[in-house]
Structures are given as C-alpha cells and as structure tokens.
Enzyme design. Sequence first.
Site, short mmCIF file in Angstrom:
data_model
loop_
_atom_site.label_atom_id
_atom_site.label_comp_id
_atom_site.label_asym_id
_atom_site.label_seq_id
_atom_site.Cartn_x
_atom_site.Cartn_y
_atom_site.Cartn_z
N TRP A 50 -10.95 55.27 14.04
CA TRP A 50 -10.35 55.22 12.70
C TRP A 50 -8.85 55.11 12.87
O TRP A 50 -8.19 56.07 13.25
CB TRP A 50 -10.71 56.50 11.95
CG TRP A 50 -10.18 56.56 10.55
CD1 TRP A 50 -8.87 56.57 10.15
CD2 TRP A 50 -10.95 56.63 9.34
NE1 TRP A 50 -8.78 56.63 8.79
CE2 TRP A 50 -10.04 56.67 8.26
CE3 TRP A 50 -12.33 56.65 9.07
CZ2 TRP A 50 -10.46 56.75 6.94
CZ3 TRP A 50 -12.73 56.74 7.75
CH2 TRP A 50 -11.80 56.78 6.70
N ASP A 51 -8.33 53.92 12.58
CA ASP A 51 -6.91 53.66 12.85
C ASP A 51 -6.09 53.72 11.57
O ASP A 51 -6.63 53.65 10.45
CB ASP A 51 -6.79 52.27 13.51
CG ASP A 51 -5.65 52.20 14.51
OD1 ASP A 51 -4.71 53.01 14.40
OD2 ASP A 51 -5.69 51.32 15.38
N ASP B 299 -12.70 46.79 19.45
CA ASP B 299 -11.49 47.17 18.71
C ASP B 299 -11.17 46.13 17.65
O ASP B 299 -12.05 45.37 17.20
CB ASP B 299 -10.34 47.37 19.72
CG ASP B 299 -9.30 48.37 19.24
OD1 ASP B 299 -8.44 47.97 18.45
OD2 ASP B 299 -9.35 49.55 19.66
N ASP B 300 -9.94 46.04 17.27
CA ASP B 300 -9.48 45.16 16.20
C ASP B 300 -9.91 43.70 16.43
O ASP B 300 -10.07 43.26 17.57
CB ASP B 300 -7.94 45.25 16.17
CG ASP B 300 -7.35 44.74 14.89
OD1 ASP B 300 -8.09 44.17 14.07
OD2 ASP B 300 -6.14 44.92 14.71
N CYS C 171 -6.90 57.82 15.19
CA CYS C 171 -5.83 57.01 15.79
C CYS C 171 -4.86 56.63 14.69
O CYS C 171 -5.25 56.35 13.55
CB CYS C 171 -6.46 55.75 16.40
SG CYS C 171 -5.25 54.60 17.09
N ASP D 169 -0.37 54.59 22.07
CA ASP D 169 -0.54 53.18 22.41
C ASP D 169 0.11 52.87 23.75
O ASP D 169 -0.04 51.76 24.27
CB ASP D 169 0.10 52.29 21.34
CG ASP D 169 -0.88 51.97 20.23
OD1 ASP D 169 -2.05 52.39 20.32
OD2 ASP D 169 -0.49 51.31 19.24
N ARG E 22 3.81 45.91 9.53
CA ARG E 22 2.83 45.15 10.31
C ARG E 22 2.11 44.15 9.40
O ARG E 22 0.91 43.95 9.51
CB ARG E 22 1.81 46.08 10.98
CG ARG E 22 1.25 45.53 12.29
CD ARG E 22 -0.01 46.28 12.75
NE ARG E 22 -0.39 45.84 14.08
CZ ARG E 22 -1.58 46.02 14.62
NH1 ARG E 22 -2.53 46.66 13.97
NH2 ARG E 22 -1.85 45.59 15.83
C1 GLA Z 1 -3.29 50.35 16.98
C2 GLA Z 1 -4.11 51.18 17.93
C3 GLA Z 1 -4.50 50.35 19.12
C4 GLA Z 1 -5.29 49.16 18.65
C5 GLA Z 1 -4.49 48.36 17.65
C6 GLA Z 1 -5.31 47.27 17.04
O1 GLA Z 1 -2.06 50.00 17.51
O2 GLA Z 1 -3.41 52.32 18.32
O3 GLA Z 1 -5.24 51.12 20.03
O4 GLA Z 1 -6.49 49.61 18.08
O5 GLA Z 1 -4.00 49.18 16.60
O6 GLA Z 1 -4.64 46.56 16.11
#
Ligand code: GLA
Length: 724
Positions: free
Chosen positions: A474-475, A363-364, A523, A545, A440
């Site tokens: 893909w967020d 993830d991130d 996402c 989330d 953010r």
């Molecule tokens: C969003 C997504 C989470 C995660 C964070 C990462 O909040 O919904 O699942 O990927 O970003 O910064």
Amino acid sequence: MSIYFDASQNFFHLSNNEISYIIGIEKKQYLTHRYFGPRLAEYHQVNQLQMIDRGFATNPISEERTFSLNTLPLETSTQGSLDYRVSNYQFRNIDGHCITNFAYDHFEISEGKRPLEGLPSLRGDQGQTLAIYLVDSIQSLEMVLYYTIYEDLPVITRSVSYTNNGTQIVYIENAGSMLLDFPRCDFDLLTFNGAHTNEATIHRQALHPGIQKIASTRGTSSPQHHPFLGLADRYTNEDQGDVYGFHFIYSGNFVAQAEVEQYGSTRIQIGINPETFEWKLSPGTTFQTPEVVLNFSRKGFNQLSQTFHTLYQTYLIPKQWQQEERPILLNSWEGNYFDFTEEDLIRQAQLASTLGIELFVLDDGWFGQRTDDTTSLGDWYVNNAKLPNGIEHLADVIHQQKMKFGLWFEPEMISVKSRLFERHPEWSLQVPNYPQTQGRQQLVLNLSLPEVQDHLIQMLIAYLSSNKIDYIKWDMNRHLTEVGSFLLPNDQQKEVSHRYVLGLYRILSEVTERFPQVLFENCSSGGGRFDPGMIAYMPQTWASDNTDALCRSKIQYGYSYLYPPIMMGAHVSDSPNHQVGRNTPLESRFLIAMSGNFGYEIAIEKQSPQELEMIKEQIIFYKKHRKLLQFGQFYRLKELDASYSTAWLFKNETEALLVYSNGLAQPAQTVQYLKTKYLEESALYKDMNTEEIYSGSELNHAGILIPRIKGDFNCFYIHWTVIR
Ligand code: GLA
C-alpha cells in the site's frame, strides 16, 4: 500493576514492577504532575511542590500568591488564564472567545483499556485504566484524561477526549493528546529526522530555553520528522542511563514539542498539529484524540527499544501476524520499473522460485495506461497490453510455482490522466478557485469523503475476494495540498486533514479485518508514513526507497530504536545502487537486508551464474535462521560513527547472530574489541564457522577482535549456537 488513589493526600499512583507515575490534585481542582520514573514502593510526597511568590505569576486564588499554575508541573494546560507555557488544548466559543476553566471533577479506574473509536491504539488486555474527568462548568465542557498502565512493560499510554455537554457549538482549535512537566531541563532531546531516501536519522542535542519542536503539516507523519520525542540523561547511551520515549500513534499532521521554561522545567506536549486542524464540537458530541505511548528505560536506548519492539509486536500489529513467519520476496520495481510484459514476469518468477523465493510482488505499472508515473492512478484495472491474461492468470502461474503473489496499489491517489479523474474530478482534494498542485504528476483523493472511502473499500474487496492475492503493498507517494472538501460547510474545512486520516483508518480496518490472511506492507515512498498508526493495520513497512546497503544500515539503525527488524522491509538490490550509484558487495547487501524484513529487488535475470548461486545460498541461510532474525531480540552494539560502521546482534534462547559492517574503511585502524553485551552470561556459545567455544560472559565483556577489513562497505557475520 495497580492504580491507587490516596484520598487523604489527593494523588493517584500508577505503578507496575518497573515504573511509577504520580498525579496530584491541588486545591481539589488542578492536576499536577508529581513523578514519572523508576517504580516507587510507596509515595509520601517527598518531592514537595515549589510554592514561591514569583513576579508575573498569576494566581487562581488571588490572596494566595505562592500558588500559581504558571509555574507548577501540570498534567494538562490551562487556557486564557494562568499558564503561559505551550498548551495541550484550545477551544473557541461561538462568541469568538478562547477561554475555558477546567477543574477536576471525578475519576474512574477500570480493568483493561477501551479501543479508541476510529483510531488505532494499543490493545489493552494487560492494562488498567485511569480516567480523570475535568469540567468547565461555565460552558459545560468535559475533558477526560486517559492513562493506561501495562502489567508487563514500563509503558503508559495517554489520550484525551473532549465533550461538549452544553447547548452551544464550540470549536476545538487544538486537541492535544498529552502534556506533562518534568521539574528539570538537563536532558538531551532525541528525534528522528530525514527526507525521502534518508529516513530516520537520529539527532541528539541538549535542551535549551525555549521551544524545541518537530511537526508535520504534510498530511502524513512524514519522512521529515518521525512522531517521536526522547528525553535522555546526558550520560545515557545504548546500554545505560535513563531515557523516556514518547511515540504518537497517528499517521497525519502532528506536533511534538519540548519547552524549557523560565524556572528550568521541561514541558512535553504531543498531539495533532493545531496549525492544520480545527474541530466543530456540536452539543452532545465528543472528540477523541489519538494515543501517545510513554516508555521509560533505566538501561539506555537498547532497553527502550526492547520495550517498543515487544509492545508493538504484542499489542499493536494485527494479532494474526504476531507469530507468523514472513516470506522472502522478490519485488519487481527496481528490476523492471514500468517496463515489463507478462512473459518477463513469469520468467522472473520461475527463476525466483528455483532460488527459493517465496513471494513474488508485482509493483507499480500493472494497471490502466501506466507506462510511466504520469498517468492512471485510480484506474485499478489491468493493463491489457502488458498483462493480456489478467492479474488472476498471473497469480495462478505464480502460485503454480509454489510462490505467493503480491500486488502494488497506491489507493489514495488519482492521476489527472485517468478515467477516474474524468468521472470524478470532485473526488480529488481541492479548494474552490485555486489550482490543484500536483506532486509526481498526481493528485490526492479526498479520503474524508465517505463515497471515496466506499469506492476504495469495494475496489480492494473485489481484488482480494478472488483469493489470489496474498500480499498488498500500500503506497502513498506525495503529500497533501489544497486540503478542502465540498462536503463540509465553511466552518469545518480545517477538519479535512484529520478526517482524511480517519477515512484512511476506516478503509484499512475494514479491508485488513475482512482479509486477515493477506499480508499488507505499508509504504509511502519508503518510510514516509512509517508510524505506529499504520503498523496497527499493516505489520511491516518498506523502510526506504534507498536500497544502498551502506545508507540502509544507517536508516535501519535509526528505525530500530522504535521498531523491530521484522517491521522494516529491506531488499537486496543491484550494484551499482540505483539511488546513490555506489558499488557494494553482494554479501554486504545480503547481510543488511537480512537484518530487516528480507527480500530481493533486482534484475534477477541479469545476475551472473555465480551471483545466482550466492543468492540461493543466502536464501538457504536465511530460512535456517528466519526464526531468530524475525522473532529474536535485536540489540545495537555500536553507536553510529562518522565512518557509518554498525554492529548489531540477534539473539534467542538457542542461537545468536552478530552482523558487523565496517562502513568506510579507515587508515591506521585502531584496536577494536566488539562486546556482545547481551548474550547469556553463563551460557556457552559455539561459533558455527570456526567451531570455537566461548562463554557468553567473555563475548559480552572481553569482546571479539575486529579484524582488519580492507575496502568499503564490507560486512561479516558470526553465528553461534548455545551448547549449554
Ligand atoms: C514508491 C515506492 C517504491 C515503488 C514506487 C513505484 O516510490 O516506495 O518502492 O513502489 O513507488 O512507483
């Protein structure tokens, strides 16, 4: 299925085995809505239009005072004259006047359905399409109302195209996708509303005079209001009663409204939100609206959901994913956040692989200088301090563990602290002289710019061409502000919100079509852009989330009205839960996550040996029942109550699985028999735990005694196989 035009009585009848939809033509000019509901074998206009000389009614034919478009049920509104209810469109001409006078011109019926250029829409191989042309002869404008009826489902889609055949520019201030008038208002209105970490909360309330509206101006469909309206009869529940569902296939600003007007009829209107929209329609050009799905059920909400589930699995998600089983994943986010090294990830992946996990998602935090959420969005090159050997190496190691590899991106964003911002500050959304608002601590890229689209397409192609990435999350973690574009002249600035969405769709279609084997998960801080538009490209969405099992049972329950479980990402996370601090049993977390698109998002190395053993067994169980859980039919068995208790059923030809959650434990527990309602009546079902055998009819109608469950948030399941 057929579309029939009765030339002697001037009406269209669209019908299939379940529904009919009837449109009349009055005075050879005006389109009236005559009927939408259960199939009519034939129609002879029994429901005559009410013609009364009303006060304050305007009349297109002055001496015919009983004929007024202000009171008739219509298929589209009028503008600047005649109809004062909410409108589906509005033009402004070069002189500043907001008036048109559209009249029926002709129609066409064709097999199938054309794709909507640049927009996601249902595939229409099983449909038939009616196009009704209306013309404003004064300004040479054309409006086409499109209706597609499906062969095998109680579904009609609607959209509109607006064309300028004149010589002058006109501006479209409102480009609605559909409008229809029901001749009654004794409905309950159903909406799904929420917030970040509290998505898809169902609201049901009686319609009342005036306009009830949900909308988004955030640039995305949003977690606040889902682009859906339901109209249910008062007595309708999960299993019985009439309900209409209207779902908008669009991922940007929308409006969906119901107006109860003076004489007790209800107008439904859905489209792009005109508050943040305008379109310059130059001579010779056409504007195509997104599509609305109209779904009708006579058997309550469960039947409505069955139709949506089948419809979207069959006609909306990319074809290659229709029958494709989805892997069990481990997502790195809640277990690591930004704090990890290559060794950490490799160790976690190795452990995950021994447990039977099939996909490892990083993830991130893997790119640029990203050690927290204040920096580096846009810098999609690897963070060497964390991953000195690069993404490809990590992917290789994961693949060696016999797992797939997935990677997180937030392509639409740009951090002020990034190389990309240094090079291209002009790529972020902005309006001259005004400060850029951060959310953010990030800005939004202007996706309406072709060069930004090209940049993102190339960046993603470069990553995916290595063939090492099997999945992309893909967020999109903030909403749009300062929505302006340096590329457009001043009279087109209000096009940017829609052009943003078109830009996004272009990127998604180019990348997903080029790499059909890559699984994309949608996402937006969870379900912030969980809508049918995104599903057309990405067959699954991270639903929220909020990973708390109790909250999730409510959120997934809400989404299940519109989407099947396979479309909702759901993960087992740690306890106490990171969002609400609640402790829940691992078994409950599993049963709720298993009821969606299943994965884990835990600090895997911190689990005890017993917990790891349980996880291993959960995975074995899930793999055994994956076909049922991902492709079976899903029914809600219990309406959500104050204790948050839920129950649902998965079913296919050979097995069935019931999941029950008690929510908050109650004192003085009442006698409760849970009826499965939807099992095959004449089949025999064997409980695979107790080996007891029951008939489908007794399970359906006599029901299972709910045992006394002490403690909050406990779930149990029953699995049956069909033995005859
Ligand atoms: C969003 C997504 C989470 C995660 C964070 C990462 O909040 O919904 O699942 O990927 O970003 O910064």
